[in-house]
Motif scaffolding. Structure first.
Motif, PDB file in Angstrom:
ATOM      1  N   GLU A  44       0.830  -1.203   0.000  1.00  0.00           N
ATOM      2  CA  GLU A  44       0.000   0.000   0.000  1.00  0.00           C
ATOM      3  C   GLU A  44       0.867   1.256   0.000  1.00  0.00           C
ATOM      4  O   GLU A  44       0.571   2.233  -0.698  1.00  0.00           O
ATOM      5  CB  GLU A  44      -0.927  -0.007   1.219  1.00  0.00           C
ATOM      6  N   LEU A  45       1.961   1.216   0.752  1.00  0.00           N
ATOM      7  CA  LEU A  45       2.842   2.385   0.812  1.00  0.00           C
ATOM      8  C   LEU A  45       3.524   2.613  -0.531  1.00  0.00           C
ATOM      9  O   LEU A  45       3.687   3.767  -0.965  1.00  0.00           O
ATOM     10  CB  LEU A  45       3.893   2.197   1.911  1.00  0.00           C
ATOM     11  N   VAL A  46       3.852   1.540  -1.211  1.00  0.00           N
ATOM     12  CA  VAL A  46       4.439   1.670  -2.564  1.00  0.00           C
ATOM     13  C   VAL A  46       3.447   2.359  -3.498  1.00  0.00           C
ATOM     14  O   VAL A  46       3.792   3.298  -4.230  1.00  0.00           O
ATOM     15  CB  VAL A  46       4.834   0.291  -3.129  1.00  0.00           C
ATOM     16  N   ARG A  47       2.147   1.871  -3.437  1.00  0.00           N
ATOM     17  CA  ARG A  47       1.130   2.448  -4.343  1.00  0.00           C
ATOM     18  C   ARG A  47       0.899   3.923  -4.046  1.00  0.00           C
ATOM     19  O   ARG A  47       0.894   4.763  -4.959  1.00  0.00           O
ATOM     20  CB  ARG A  47      -0.177   1.669  -4.191  1.00  0.00           C
ATOM     21  N   VAL A  48       0.723   4.261  -2.780  1.00  0.00           N
ATOM     22  CA  VAL A  48       0.410   5.648  -2.406  1.00  0.00           C
ATOM     23  C   VAL A  48       1.556   6.580  -2.797  1.00  0.00           C
ATOM     24  O   VAL A  48       1.332   7.657  -3.369  1.00  0.00           O
ATOM     25  CB  VAL A  48       0.126   5.741  -0.892  1.00  0.00           C
ATOM     26  N   ARG A  49       2.782   6.194  -2.497  1.00  0.00           N
ATOM     27  CA  ARG A  49       3.915   7.071  -2.802  1.00  0.00           C
ATOM     28  C   ARG A  49       4.140   7.203  -4.307  1.00  0.00           C
ATOM     29  O   ARG A  49       4.582   8.262  -4.776  1.00  0.00           O
ATOM     30  CB  ARG A  49       5.182   6.558  -2.100  1.00  0.00           C
ATOM     31  N   THR A  50       3.794   6.160  -5.049  1.00  0.00           N
ATOM     32  CA  THR A  50       3.882   6.264  -6.525  1.00  0.00           C
ATOM     33  C   THR A  50       2.864   7.279  -7.028  1.00  0.00           C
ATOM     34  O   THR A  50       3.182   8.130  -7.888  1.00  0.00           O
ATOM     35  CB  THR A  50       3.629   4.888  -7.165  1.00  0.00           C
ATOM     36  N   ASP A  51       1.620   7.211  -6.502  1.00  0.00           N
ATOM     37  CA  ASP A  51       0.581   8.166  -6.909  1.00  0.00           C
ATOM     38  C   ASP A  51       0.964   9.593  -6.503  1.00  0.00           C
ATOM     39  O   ASP A  51       0.699  10.549  -7.249  1.00  0.00           O
ATOM     40  CB  ASP A  51      -0.764   7.784  -6.279  1.00  0.00           C
ATOM     41  N   ILE A  52       1.550   9.739  -5.327  1.00  0.00           N
ATOM     42  CA  ILE A  52       1.976  11.075  -4.890  1.00  0.00           C
ATOM     43  C   ILE A  52       3.014  11.643  -5.855  1.00  0.00           C
ATOM     44  O   ILE A  52       2.933  12.823  -6.244  1.00  0.00           O
ATOM     45  CB  ILE A  52       2.557  11.008  -3.465  1.00  0.00           C
ATOM     46  N   ALA A  53       3.949  10.826  -6.262  1.00  0.00           N
ATOM     47  CA  ALA A  53       4.985  11.298  -7.180  1.00  0.00           C
ATOM     48  C   ALA A  53       4.389  11.742  -8.502  1.00  0.00           C
ATOM     49  O   ALA A  53       4.753  12.787  -9.070  1.00  0.00           O
ATOM     50  CB  ALA A  53       6.020  10.186  -7.396  1.00  0.00           C
ATOM     51  N   LYS A  54       3.413  10.938  -9.000  1.00  0.00           N
ATOM     52  CA  LYS A  54       2.784  11.296 -10.278  1.00  0.00           C
ATOM     53  C   LYS A  54       1.996  12.603 -10.154  1.00  0.00           C
ATOM     54  O   LYS A  54       2.069  13.476 -11.032  1.00  0.00           O
ATOM     55  CB  LYS A  54       1.854  10.160 -10.720  1.00  0.00           C
ATOM     56  N   SER A  55       1.239  12.751  -9.074  1.00  0.00           N
ATOM     57  CA  SER A  55       0.436  13.961  -8.873  1.00  0.00           C
ATOM     58  C   SER A  55       1.327  15.188  -8.731  1.00  0.00           C
ATOM     59  O   SER A  55       0.999  16.284  -9.208  1.00  0.00           O
ATOM     60  CB  SER A  55      -0.445  13.817  -7.640  1.00  0.00           C
ATOM     61  N   GLN A  56       2.464  15.016  -8.063  1.00  0.00           N
ATOM     62  CA  GLN A  56       3.387  16.143  -7.896  1.00  0.00           C
ATOM     63  C   GLN A  56       3.955  16.589  -9.238  1.00  0.00           C
ATOM     64  O   GLN A  56       4.107  17.792  -9.493  1.00  0.00           O
ATOM     65  CB  GLN A  56       4.536  15.750  -6.942  1.00  0.00           C
ATOM     66  N   VAL A  57       4.220  15.621 -10.116  1.00  0.00           N
ATOM     67  CA  VAL A  57       4.715  15.967 -11.463  1.00  0.00           C
ATOM     68  C   VAL A  57       3.647  16.741 -12.234  1.00  0.00           C
ATOM     69  O   VAL A  57       3.918  17.773 -12.875  1.00  0.00           O
ATOM     70  CB  VAL A  57       5.140  14.703 -12.226  1.00  0.00           C
ATOM     71  N   ARG A  58       2.374  16.254 -12.167  1.00  0.00           N
ATOM     72  CA  ARG A  58       1.275  16.933 -12.866  1.00  0.00           C
ATOM     73  C   ARG A  58       1.070  18.341 -12.333  1.00  0.00           C
ATOM     74  O   ARG A  58       0.916  19.304 -13.091  1.00  0.00           O
ATOM     75  CB  ARG A  58      -0.029  16.145 -12.688  1.00  0.00           C
ATOM     76  N   ALA A  59       1.105  18.458 -10.991  1.00  0.00           N
ATOM     77  CA  ALA A  59       0.881  19.771 -10.377  1.00  0.00           C
ATOM     78  C   ALA A  59       1.990  20.743 -10.765  1.00  0.00           C
ATOM     79  O   ALA A  59       1.725  21.908 -11.106  1.00  0.00           O
ATOM     80  CB  ALA A  59       0.803  19.633  -8.870  1.00  0.00           C
ATOM     81  N   ARG A  60       3.238  20.282 -10.731  1.00  0.00           N
ATOM     82  CA  ARG A  60       4.349  21.170 -11.070  1.00  0.00           C
ATOM     83  C   ARG A  60       4.298  21.578 -12.546  1.00  0.00           C
ATOM     84  O   ARG A  60       4.559  22.742 -12.882  1.00  0.00           O
ATOM     85  CB  ARG A  60       5.681  20.481 -10.735  1.00  0.00           C
TER      86      ARG A  60
END
Length: 795
Positions: free
Chosen positions: A154-170
């Motif tokens: 679960e931690l792998v999935r959540v942190r992967t999604d966070i990384a993707k969202s941060q790229v989109r936001a930036r």
């Protein structure tokens, strides 16, 4: 061990020892054991502590890779984990992980070397750690103290999604900011920043209505606002939700790990206790190395036999000043239980007392002590001391009253296992009464069989110490000529206070000193003078004894040399006689051959046969007599045995070489022959007087200086052959040859010595090195003799 007074550690300077130990600890775990350090009175317990320290000292000295990092006190985290439902933070679990790894490393090291370090290995016996806990913590917490991404799926999935969202936001916010900047809405040099966990851009306040978004903050001047563009609002909301999900998963994992820790609380607490002990022992070993302390031999009996004992605190203070401490030799045993130390002020009496106290206190605490290896320590059940001014305003006690109070405690509590230390015994009141009371107390302490050391100036106590069994006088040594203390203890005689002498050195009027002597009383002055005279006589006797010992050693060496020479002569005498007889027989035999030849000639000339036969018979009789040594006369004259000494002038027999004896080595003497040194057998020497030696030296000079150069030039050869010549003769020949070559002006000479064992070659090279007129020295070309010939180029 029972001790008195309460602040005994401060009085002894042991508090400074503790501070030094704390500075050598790696953690508060070790410091905790330093704080509770106290003396033991069981020999086996003290021996165990000393052995542990000595084993760790060996580990350090051997340079082993013993775990030295992460001695962390995790007791607070363990206490926190006791409550169910709570969880430890990442940093706390990280410290547990590091501490566990250190403890496991120590256990592995000591178990592997159990035979080498048995006492330290014994500490590991009750430590049972679950290694799977350490592996689990290692798997889920990285080296920075943060949960690894793969701590759970679960931690792998959540942190992967966070990384993707941060790229989109930036990407989105960069696009908006670029456009706003082009329109002049943003301050010059502006960049993306974060407010309340959301990415925002700085916008000039007058243009904030030109952009769609939410204002999160403004600058202190109000000229700039920080806006979250509408385009990234949804993405930031997603990021926030993902962060919440990440935190929930982290708490779940931390709770799970905390439960694992809670299940191992008991062994973990034991392991932490073990880590603290190891840190403490390591600090003691470091102290031993720094202060050159040893773990001495212990005795169950109350005894002190110390050699080169040093006060560690004083020694370190003196080193910082570039000075060195004077070691003390101290003996207290059943024959001399109480040591009475006297001597001048500032002579080291109090330091001696404190040295006894602190070293005994240290060793019973299991600490190494700075003494010589063959020192011996007994064990006492109580240590009492009375040192320093104990005047008490609160209790309205004077210094003397305080001393008396301490003496009462000593008398009430001392026994045969007590060690007491008293400084300036009896002072603080009128000397007449103070000395009397002190003498009575001394008698009583001696009657109780207690052990101790006392410093005093009182003459009546010095006299009492000479009469009482079990009490011995001691003195701090003093340079009487320079009137300076030597800070060394000498047991057996009392010391003088040197009061009048010191007063004279300071410059007090002689007339005043004379009056002081009269006031002191004749008996006191005479007693002090007698001690001074004894000190002077003792120093003189010690000096004379040393000189006698040196002379005795020289006499013993001379007798030994004489015995060896006599033995040698007795051994060689039959051999020499036998050689002489053999040589005589050979000569006669040769003569006989010659006579036979003569007889043959006579025969040829028809000589008288009878007379010829008679001559032949006489020759046979002579040959038979020489060939049978047993029939020779046995009476011989005993040869005179020469005794040689260093500095004697001698001549080498069968030659003209003369020299001076530098040393005697058994049956050989080392001679100085000019600039050359050589070993020559004593039997090959004959002694010369100084007149003979001078005459022969001058004759040699005359021979060299009186040479007819023209005659010498015609007969001189630049090549010298010394093959088969004895070493002593070879030196003389080479020196003479060199002198003549230099005199005649030759530029190159050669010495033929052959190869053999290289002895003659070494002699030639040694002679040549001793002459400054010699230039190049080399071997001849290989085709013309190589290393068998030395070629010399002269300057």
């Amino acid at each position: 061990m029972k001790s008195y007074p309460q602040n005994i550690e401060v009085k002894l300077g042991f508090d400074k020892i503790k501070e030094e130990l704390k500075s050598l600890c790696l953690s508060t775990l070790g410091e905790k054991y330093v704080n509770v350090l106290s003396p033991q009175y069981k020999v086996y317990a003290i021996q165990k502590l000393l052995t542990q320290t000595n084993e760790f000292r060996k580990i350090i000295s051997a340079g082993y890779s013993f775990p030295q990092n992460n001695y962390i006190d995790i007791r607070a985290a363990l206490k926190k984990s006791e409550v169910r439902g709570t969880f430890l933070e990442e940093e706390e679990l990280f410290e547990i992980k590091l501490s566990l790894n250190t403890i496991l490393g120590i256990l592995i090291f000591l178990k592997d070397k159990e035979e080498e370090y048995p006492e330290l290995a014994a500490l590991c016996l009750n430590i049972e750690l679950d290694e799977s806990l350490a592996k689990e913590l290692e798997a889920k917490i990285d080296d920075k103290g943060v949960l690894r991404d793969n701590a759970s799926r679960e931690l792998v999935r959540v942190r992967t999604d966070i990384a993707k969202s941060q790229v989109r936001a930036r990407t989105t916010i960069n696009k908006v900011m670029k456009q706003a900047g082009a329109n002049g809405y943003c301050p010059e040099g502006a960049s993306i920043t974060v407010r309340e966990g959301r990415m925002v851009i700085p916008v000039l306040a007058e243009h904030k209505r030109h952009l769609n978004g939410f204002v999160h903050d403004e600058s202190s001047t109000g000229q700039t606002v920080y806006m979250e563009p509408a385009e990234v609002l949804e993405i930031n909301n997603e990021l926030r939700e993902l962060k919440y999900a990440e935190r929930r998963e982290i708490i779940r994992i931390l709770t799970e790990l905390t439960d694992r820790v809670r299940g191992s609380l008991v062994p973990l607490e034991s392991a932490v206790h073990f880590l603290g002990i190891i840190d403490f022992i390591r600090a003691k070993a470091g102290f031993a190395i720094k202060y050159e302390g040893i773990c001495p031999e212990l005795s169950s009996k109350p005894v002190l036999n110390w050699i080169n004992a040093r006060h560690p605190v004083l020694e370190m203070a003196l080193k910082e000043q570039g000075k060195s401490i004077v070691p003390l030799n101290i003996q207290i045993n059943h024959q001399q239980r109480i040591l009475l130390i006297s001597g001048p002020n500032a002579g080291g009496k109090s330091v001696c007392l404190k040295t006894i106290g602190i070293l005994q206190y240290m060793v019973q605490c299991g600490l190494p002590v700075p003494v010589a290896e063959n020192s011996k320590f007994g064990v006492f059940s109580s240590l009492y001391m009375d040192i320093g001014d104990e005047q008490s305003i609160e209790n309205d006690l004077s210094t003397y009253s305080s001393h008396l109070k301490n003496m009462k405690f000593f008398l009430d509590n001392s026994d045969k296992n007590t060690l007491f230390l008293i400084d300036e015994f009896g002072t603080g009141t009128e000397p007449q009464f103070g000395g009397a009371i002190a003498e009575v107390i001394l008698h009583e302490l001696n009657r109780k069989g207690a052990f101790g050391a006392i410093t005093t100036h009182y003459g009546n106590l010095k006299k009492a110490a000479d009469k009482l069994d079990g009490v011995v006088n001691g003195a701090m040594k003093y340079d009487i000529k320079k009137l300076e203390p030597l800070y060394a203890l000498e047991i057996g005689n009392p010391g003088s206070s040197f009061a009048l002498e010191i007063a004279g050195k300071i410059g007090l009027n002689r007339e005043m000193l004379g009056r002081a002597k009269k006031l002191a009383g004749v008996s006191h002055v005479q007693f002090d003078r007698m001690i001074n005279e004894l000190e002077v006589e003792k120093a003189e006797i010690k000096k004379m004894r040393k000189e006698i010992e040196q002379k005795d050693r020289r006499l013993s060496d001379a007798i030994k040399d004489y015995e060896e020479l006599k033995s040698f002569m007795e051994e060689e005498k039959p051999k020499i006689i036998q050689q002489a007889r053999s040589e005589a027989a050979r000569i006669i035999k040769e003569s006989n051959k010659q006579v036979e030849e003569t007889i043959r000639e006579i025969k040829k000339s028809d000589a008288d046969k009878r007379r010829t036969q008679e001559a032949r018979q006489r020759l046979k009789e002579m040959e038979s007599k020489v060939a049978e040594p047993d029939k020779w006369p046995t009476k011989t004259t005993e040869p005179k045995v020469e005794i040689y000494a260093i500095g004697d002038k001698v001549r080498i027999k069968d030659g003209e070489t003369i020299g001076e004896i530098l040393s005697i080595r058994g049956k050989k003497a080392e001679l100085a022959i000019g600039s050359i040194k050589s070993l020559v057998a004593l039997k090959d020497l004959s002694k010369l007087s100084n007149t003979q030696y001078k005459s022969l030296s001058n004759e040699r000079v005359r021979k060299i200086s009186g040479i007819d150069v023209n005659a010498k030039m015609t007969s001189f050869s630049p090549n010298l052959d010394i093959r088969g010549v004895r070493a002593e003769e070879a030196m003389v020949k080479v020196e003479s040859f060199l002198d003549e070559a230099l005199l005649l002006g030759y530029e190159e000479i050669k010495v033929l010595h052959g190869k053999g064992h290289g002895v003659l070659r070494d002699i030639v090279r040694t002679v040549l090195r001793g002459n400054h007129r010699v230039g190049v020295v080399k071997d001849e070309h290989i085709e013309f003799g190589g290393s068998g010939i030395t070629v010399v180029e002269l300057k």
